[in-house]
Motif scaffolding. Structure first.
Motif, PDB file in Angstrom:
ATOM      1  N   MET C   1      56.335 -49.225  -2.451  1.00 46.45           N
ATOM      2  CA  MET C   1      55.977 -49.812  -3.761  1.00 46.45           C
ATOM      3  C   MET C   1      54.825 -49.033  -4.398  1.00 46.45           C
ATOM      4  N   LYS C   2      55.083 -48.467  -5.580  1.00 46.75           N
ATOM      5  CA  LYS C   2      54.045 -47.735  -6.306  1.00 46.75           C
ATOM      6  C   LYS C   2      53.218 -48.704  -7.155  1.00 46.75           C
ATOM      7  N   LYS C   3      51.934 -48.398  -7.266  1.00 42.68           N
ATOM      8  CA  LYS C   3      51.040 -49.261  -8.057  1.00 42.68           C
ATOM      9  C   LYS C   3      50.520 -48.544  -9.301  1.00 42.68           C
ATOM     10  N   VAL C   4      50.600 -49.242 -10.425  1.00 44.67           N
ATOM     11  CA  VAL C   4      50.030 -48.708 -11.662  1.00 44.67           C
ATOM     12  C   VAL C   4      49.009 -49.703 -12.196  1.00 44.67           C
ATOM     13  N   SER C   5      47.806 -49.211 -12.453  1.00 44.56           N
ATOM     14  CA  SER C   5      46.801 -50.080 -13.054  1.00 44.56           C
ATOM     15  C   SER C   5      46.606 -49.720 -14.515  1.00 44.56           C
ATOM     16  N   GLU C  30      61.900 -50.492 -11.004  1.00 39.80           N
ATOM     17  CA  GLU C  30      62.139 -50.797  -9.596  1.00 39.80           C
ATOM     18  C   GLU C  30      61.065 -50.171  -8.702  1.00 39.80           C
ATOM     19  N   ASN C  31      60.609 -50.900  -7.736  1.00 40.01           N
ATOM     20  CA  ASN C  31      59.640 -50.414  -6.752  1.00 40.01           C
ATOM     21  C   ASN C  31      58.279 -50.059  -7.331  1.00 40.01           C
ATOM     22  N   VAL C  32      57.977 -50.636  -8.481  1.00 41.70           N
ATOM     23  CA  VAL C  32      56.676 -50.380  -9.108  1.00 41.70           C
ATOM     24  C   VAL C  32      56.061 -51.712  -9.494  1.00 41.70           C
ATOM     25  N   THR C  33      54.762 -51.831  -9.281  1.00 45.32           N
ATOM     26  CA  THR C  33      54.082 -53.056  -9.656  1.00 45.32           C
ATOM     27  C   THR C  33      52.884 -52.736 -10.542  1.00 45.32           C
ATOM     28  N   GLY C  34      52.722 -53.537 -11.561  1.00 41.40           N
ATOM     29  CA  GLY C  34      51.649 -53.308 -12.523  1.00 41.40           C
ATOM     30  C   GLY C  34      50.482 -54.247 -12.304  1.00 41.40           C
ATOM     31  N   TRP C  50      37.596 -52.015  -8.987  1.00 41.68           N
ATOM     32  CA  TRP C  50      37.376 -50.601  -8.636  1.00 41.68           C
ATOM     33  C   TRP C  50      38.254 -50.203  -7.448  1.00 41.68           C
ATOM     34  N   LEU C  51      38.339 -51.089  -6.477  1.00 41.55           N
ATOM     35  CA  LEU C  51      39.164 -50.780  -5.309  1.00 41.55           C
ATOM     36  C   LEU C  51      40.640 -50.704  -5.688  1.00 41.55           C
ATOM     37  N   ALA C  52      41.056 -51.591  -6.589  1.00 42.41           N
ATOM     38  CA  ALA C  52      42.455 -51.556  -7.049  1.00 42.41           C
ATOM     39  C   ALA C  52      42.757 -50.238  -7.759  1.00 42.41           C
ATOM     40  N   LEU C  53      41.800 -49.756  -8.541  1.00 44.13           N
ATOM     41  CA  LEU C  53      41.993 -48.466  -9.222  1.00 44.13           C
ATOM     42  C   LEU C  53      42.118 -47.343  -8.192  1.00 44.13           C
ATOM     43  N   ASP C  54      41.239 -47.392  -7.180  1.00 35.86           N
ATOM     44  CA  ASP C  54      41.280 -46.342  -6.146  1.00 35.86           C
ATOM     45  C   ASP C  54      42.632 -46.292  -5.428  1.00 35.86           C
ATOM     46  N   GLU C  55      43.249 -47.455  -5.317  1.00 37.58           N
ATOM     47  CA  GLU C  55      44.528 -47.534  -4.587  1.00 37.58           C
ATOM     48  C   GLU C  55      45.758 -47.328  -5.477  1.00 37.58           C
ATOM     49  N   SER C  56      45.530 -47.138  -6.759  1.00 42.71           N
ATOM     50  CA  SER C  56      46.667 -47.001  -7.683  1.00 42.71           C
ATOM     51  C   SER C  56      47.243 -45.596  -7.638  1.00 42.71           C
ATOM     52  N   ASP C  57      48.546 -45.498  -7.913  1.00 41.33           N
ATOM     53  CA  ASP C  57      49.190 -44.190  -8.045  1.00 41.33           C
ATOM     54  C   ASP C  57      49.012 -43.639  -9.446  1.00 41.33           C
ATOM     55  N   ALA C  58      48.866 -44.524 -10.392  1.00 36.64           N
ATOM     56  CA  ALA C  58      48.657 -44.104 -11.775  1.00 36.64           C
ATOM     57  C   ALA C  58      47.691 -45.069 -12.442  1.00 36.64           C
ATOM     58  N   LEU C 170      56.162 -45.485 -19.425  1.00 41.07           N
ATOM     59  CA  LEU C 170      56.110 -45.791 -18.004  1.00 41.07           C
ATOM     60  C   LEU C 170      57.195 -45.083 -17.224  1.00 41.07           C
ATOM     61  N   ILE C 171      58.331 -44.958 -17.840  1.00 42.43           N
ATOM     62  CA  ILE C 171      59.397 -44.261 -17.144  1.00 42.43           C
ATOM     63  C   ILE C 171      58.995 -42.814 -16.914  1.00 42.43           C
ATOM     64  N   ARG C 172      58.326 -42.229 -17.899  1.00 39.26           N
ATOM     65  CA  ARG C 172      57.880 -40.859 -17.706  1.00 39.26           C
ATOM     66  C   ARG C 172      56.839 -40.781 -16.585  1.00 39.26           C
ATOM     67  N   VAL C 173      55.931 -41.734 -16.565  1.00 40.61           N
ATOM     68  CA  VAL C 173      54.940 -41.749 -15.493  1.00 40.61           C
ATOM     69  C   VAL C 173      55.642 -41.693 -14.144  1.00 40.61           C
ATOM     70  N   PHE C 174      56.687 -42.455 -14.026  1.00 40.38           N
ATOM     71  CA  PHE C 174      57.318 -42.546 -12.714  1.00 40.38           C
ATOM     72  C   PHE C 174      58.348 -41.471 -12.443  1.00 40.38           C
ATOM     73  N   ASP C 175      58.844 -40.878 -13.476  1.00 41.21           N
ATOM     74  CA  ASP C 175      59.609 -39.665 -13.238  1.00 41.21           C
ATOM     75  C   ASP C 175      58.757 -38.690 -12.429  1.00 41.21           C
ATOM     76  N   TYR C 176      57.521 -38.581 -12.844  1.00 44.05           N
ATOM     77  CA  TYR C 176      56.660 -37.607 -12.209  1.00 44.05           C
ATOM     78  C   TYR C 176      56.235 -38.045 -10.824  1.00 44.05           C
ATOM     79  N   GLN C 177      56.146 -39.322 -10.666  1.00 50.68           N
ATOM     80  CA  GLN C 177      55.827 -39.806  -9.332  1.00 50.68           C
ATOM     81  C   GLN C 177      57.005 -39.577  -8.399  1.00 50.68           C
TER      82      GLN C 177
END
Lengths: 179, 179, 179, 179
Positions: C1-5, C30-34, C50-58, C170-177
């Motif tokens: 599961m990828k995380k986006v903040s 799919e497989n992404v949580t905001g 701050w910790l949530a940001l550190d753990e985010s993929d984007a 967002l789709i572009r963000v995750f294309d790259y991920q």
């Protein structure tokens, strides 16, 4: 007597040092008086400071460049100018700016272009350094405008010399005022 | 095998030197091959170069900064990319950039931010230097990222050393490609 | 599961509305949580944020454009990221941004280019809207990307429709991920 | 009699239309005469045009925004100003600018900020529109400054009305000239 206000935030003193050098330059120009307004660590200035800005012929913005832009304290001041913006109180005043950061570049250009955008919103008139850069192979840290900035005065903390070019900036400001 | 194209205009050879160093860095990365495309003095590239760009995984833009922006030859190339823009042919490719000028600053930041704007119009993905700046009092001209740039590689002609940081830039490009 | 903040400051609710629409779009992938992180009116976020940001993929930055730039509260947050900058904690995360202001332009472009500069300092990777603009004579306020922005999502308060283009971003963000 | 030159490149006629409206506005100001200089499709102007620019009190730059920046023909002109830069021939002249593109935004702000950077290199003085934006819910395409630009005049091709705000720009130019 023309009035120029220098309004700046300083985090660790570098920007205040730049500002003092600029005000010193202002006071050396005939019939012009300089006024240093410090934005405090909460991003505030006194009500008398706002009135001094309103009465100035020119306003020079100053801030360190932190994380690629003017400090939040400067931005809080800028946001608080929205009242003046709504009435276009500062329209036709002259504007200029200066900044500094630790490294040679460090996005100081971003800060200067923001100052320009702010001045344009206030319908002010922007003047830059009016200085040619130092760009020969023999160029070194203590040259005037070693950093090669046109839009405003910039300084790097790793350059241990004096503020450079401030007199030139001010003379240009007042050429346009046609004092 | 991933392909990276470096497309640049060079007026007097400084930019070509930067480009060659970057391509050299590219070729040192496993499973990646670099391709140098020179924009000529009329702002043109060959039809085969356009096809090579279309087939690249990443495109790195390079130009000297003249009068505060990329050279007109680079801009002529950029304008000619409008066909690719209309079809979004380069969408999702990785983009990066580099520039140089005589003085320390000299508005190189303007050129880099233009490269970013161009990449955004093409729906590309922008990567910067990924380098911390050199900003201590002992910093000097030959330090890596002495000029303190984040958005792209920059070089001043008055610094007589080698291109700095190019390998780092490329490694970041390929981190993202997840080769 | 990828995380986006999505981390934003909102003065009057417009930016929060943009942010909610974006988080809604994230959660539909799919497989992404905001995760929506609001910067408060003092420019602060909680330590857990701050910790949530550190753990985010984007990380997606959001702010209104006030007086030609992101709000001071956003800038206070940005200044507070300097600890993460010093350790390059966010290196290689994906970044994107959005803003809004009352008028069509109103220097929203300044805010987006600042977000890019901030992301570059953190050695993040910038993605834009990936959206073609609406630019025919029949274009109107409710078209997708009517405002014609490439670098990030923008919205004008005088457009009374829904947030546009957020899913695409967002789709572009995750294309790259490459999730 | 004060002289103002408008120097622009036009690809399909939109920019020439803007320029003509501005020159018309100039000629309506007492003791001021306007001069339109067209940059040709090869990026050239005549030698007599260069002399006219040298003799002008103010120079207004104009170009379409193509691929996020002024056209290559305008940039070729800008690069050719490097001789004037080296001698600072245009120092203290007033500068302003205008651009247009198909969509509402389309990075026109990039072009305006480049014009500012160019003017700063020449030690010119920058003036913006001096116009408040149209930003109420009842705002529509034919409002003055509907696009909400401060740094310079902008126009979108999808707005089918007349050029807006040009007289205001010029009046501000001459306020500062204190004719």
């Amino acid at each position: 007597m023309k009035k120029v206000s220098v309004v700046c935030h300083s985090g660790f003193g570098h920007t205040t040092n730049q500002a003092k050098a600029i005000v010193h330059g202002i006071d050396n120009i005939e019939n012009v008086t300089g006024n240093l307004i410090g934005i405090d660590q909460e991003g505030e200035i006194a009500e008398t400071d706002w009135l001094a800005l309103d009465e100035s012929d020119a306003i020079i913005f100053g801030s360190p460049t932190y994380m690629g832009m003017a400090s939040w304290q400067f931005k809080k001041f800028a946001d608080a100018t929205s009242k003046r913006w709504a009435t276009q109180t500062w329209k036709n005043k002259v504007a200029a700016g200066f900044t500094n950061s630790a490294s040679m570049n460090g996005d100081k250009h971003s800060t200067l272009h923001y100052f320009m955008a702010l001045a344009m919103q206030h319908s002010m008139l922007w003047v830059g350094t009016g200085l040619m850069p130092s760009y020969t192979k023999s160029a070194w840290r203590y040259d005037i405008n070693f950093l090669g900035s046109f839009g405003g005065l910039i300084q790097s903390w790793i350059i241990l010399g004096q503020i450079m070019g401030s007199d030139s900036l001010l003379i240009r400001v007042f050429d346009y005022q046609r004092v």
